[in-house]
Design an enzyme around this catalytic site. Structure first.
Site, mmCIF file in Angstrom:
data_model
loop_
_atom_site.group_PDB
_atom_site.id
_atom_site.type_symbol
_atom_site.label_atom_id
_atom_site.label_comp_id
_atom_site.label_asym_id
_atom_site.label_seq_id
_atom_site.Cartn_x
_atom_site.Cartn_y
_atom_site.Cartn_z
ATOM 1 N N HIS A 23 -1.708 7.966 7.507
ATOM 2 C CA HIS A 23 -2.106 6.670 8.053
ATOM 3 C C HIS A 23 -2.884 6.805 9.357
ATOM 4 O O HIS A 23 -2.841 5.915 10.210
ATOM 5 C CB HIS A 23 -0.888 5.763 8.251
ATOM 6 C CG HIS A 23 -0.378 5.168 6.971
ATOM 7 N ND1 HIS A 23 -0.909 4.033 6.412
ATOM 8 C CD2 HIS A 23 0.603 5.576 6.122
ATOM 9 C CE1 HIS A 23 -0.276 3.751 5.279
ATOM 10 N NE2 HIS A 23 0.641 4.679 5.083
ATOM 11 N N SER A 114 -3.362 10.000 -5.200
ATOM 12 C CA SER A 114 -4.757 9.533 -5.223
ATOM 13 C C SER A 114 -5.417 9.609 -6.587
ATOM 14 O O SER A 114 -6.531 10.104 -6.735
ATOM 15 C CB SER A 114 -5.592 10.290 -4.185
ATOM 16 O OG SER A 114 -5.176 9.977 -2.895
ATOM 17 N N SER A 115 -4.753 9.056 -7.592
ATOM 18 C CA SER A 115 -5.402 8.914 -8.894
ATOM 19 C C SER A 115 -6.641 8.036 -8.776
ATOM 20 O O SER A 115 -7.665 8.296 -9.430
ATOM 21 C CB SER A 115 -4.426 8.318 -9.918
ATOM 22 O OG SER A 115 -3.926 7.062 -9.482
ATOM 23 N N ASP A 160 -8.849 10.319 1.048
ATOM 24 C CA ASP A 160 -8.566 10.558 -0.366
ATOM 25 C C ASP A 160 -9.832 10.919 -1.131
ATOM 26 O O ASP A 160 -9.877 11.893 -1.893
ATOM 27 C CB ASP A 160 -7.916 9.329 -0.993
ATOM 28 C CG ASP A 160 -6.560 9.021 -0.401
ATOM 29 O OD1 ASP A 160 -6.050 9.829 0.387
ATOM 30 O OD2 ASP A 160 -6.012 7.954 -0.722
#
Length: 375
Positions: A23, A114-115, A160
């Site tokens: 984050h 992180s698909s 990502d």
């Protein structure tokens, strides 16, 4: 079963694990991710129409999306991310050809690995390849981030998509999310391994409080930037935090304190990795999880149960939530010879505490975006 000979190209992009630096990508901080062998593959061929025909190996679902009317698919299950990628590429001036594409995703959905980034990066690269466009990994990552933000509605940072596109086998990436400078750091883990376990709680970053956390940090920056002379929250020093934190509510103070301390942990972590100091790295992971739980409040009952159970095993040097939170995975540093005993212990204890099973993923640190000619 895919007959690869029926397609011109196979485009593959990676899921990712973030070792530390959670984050803080959208706060302009440095993060420490690595690309995984869990991936999304796109098999693609042009079809000479103004339609993109999409199917999936893991779903019975099929759909044709109209290149000239892409806005209408925002609420279309499974196809919305793909339509968003097409729209953003088109708005960026990229040539878009009608095509047939099969999506084959081995990154578990909702796992925090992180698909979505793997789908976005591989889809945009597939569109570029069949249109004869240059494959620029950094540009593709930036377009994929725009698709996530502007179409899917997740106000994410760049980590990502950058890791999915630009990852390097057997290396972590020290990525400066403000400048996109990236240093590859060999994974010097010695007699230890990284173990990824999924708490198996379904979650959605859109429906969760991810965007709320982003709004809180954006607000903090608006309050502090002139007084502390910073352009992003990751630039805030501990002394300036102590000096100006009274201007923020207690809740937002906690969010900012996490950012300040997590940025320090990333710098210490890459130093520890380069030195092969896994004990220090493990302790940093433990500190990161405690901060994500108590200050940033993005863990929850299930990730906490996984991380703290893992931390209690004698072969584990450290464990923490990885990814956006509110579910998802933990990453743990575990003595390689004890990985089997560790996973058995954690999975059994988690089931006792939570009432359903977690999952352990067997994966390796891999390259990011790859392109294969099939014809």
């Amino acid at each position: 079963m895919i007959n690869e000979k029926d397609y011109l190209y196979k485009i593959s992009a990676a899921g990712r694990v973030n070792i530390i630096g959670e984050h803080i990508d959208y706060c302009g901080g440095k993060v420490f991710p690595a690309a995984l062998s869990l991936r999304n593959e796109v098999f693609v061929r042009p079809n000479g129409t103004d339609k993109i025909n999409i199917s999936w190996t893991t779903l019975p679902h099929k759909i044709s999306i109209d290149i000239e009317n892409l806005e209408k698919y925002k609420n279309e299950p499974y196809a919305n991310y793909i339509a968003g990628c097409v729209l953003i590429a088109k708005r960026a001036g990229k040539k878009i050809l009608g095509c047939d594409m099969v999506q084959n995703c081995t990154v578990p959905f909702g796992s925090g690995l992180s698909s979505s980034a793997a789908i976005e990066v591989s889809t945009i690269a597939a569109l570029a390849k069949i249109a004869g466009e240059e494959i620029d990994k950094v540009e593709i990552a930036l377009l994929a981030q725009r698709a996530e933000r502007e179409y899917a509605g997740v106000n994410c940072g760049i980590m990502d998509q950058f890791a999915s596109a630009c990852g390097k086998k057997n290396n972590a990436m020290l990525l400066d999310c403000k400048t996109l400078n990236c240093e590859f750091v060999p994974l010097n883990t010695g007699e230890y391994s990284l173990v990824i376990i999924d708490c198996n709680k379904p979650h959605s970053l859109i429906q969760s409080k991810y965007n709320e956390r982003r709004a809180e940090t954006d607000y903090a920056l608006s309050v502090l930037k002139d007084k502390a002379k910073i352009s992003c929250l990751a630039e805030l020093s501990s002394s300036d935090f102590n000096k100006y934190s009274h201007l923020l509510s207690p809740k937002v103070q906690n969010r900012v304190l996490h950012v300040v301390e997590e940025c320090k942990r990333v710098n210490l972590a890459q130093t520890a990795m380069k030195a092969g100091d896994m004990a220090t790295l493990g302790e940093l992971l433990n500190q990161s999880h405690a901060s994500l739980s108590r200050l940033y409040e993005v863990t929850g009952r299930e990730p906490d149960a996984l991380a703290y159970t893992a931390q209690g095993h004698p072969a584990c040097l450290g464990s923490r939530l990885t990814g956006g939170g509110f579910g998802g995975c933990t990453v743990s540093i575990v003595k390689t010879e004890a990985v089997s005993d560790f996973t058995d212990f954690v999975l059994k204890q988690y089931n006792k505490k939570i009432g359903y099973e977690a999952k352990c993923y067997l994966t390796e640190i891999a390259d990011g975006l790859t392109v294969s000619n099939l014809a």
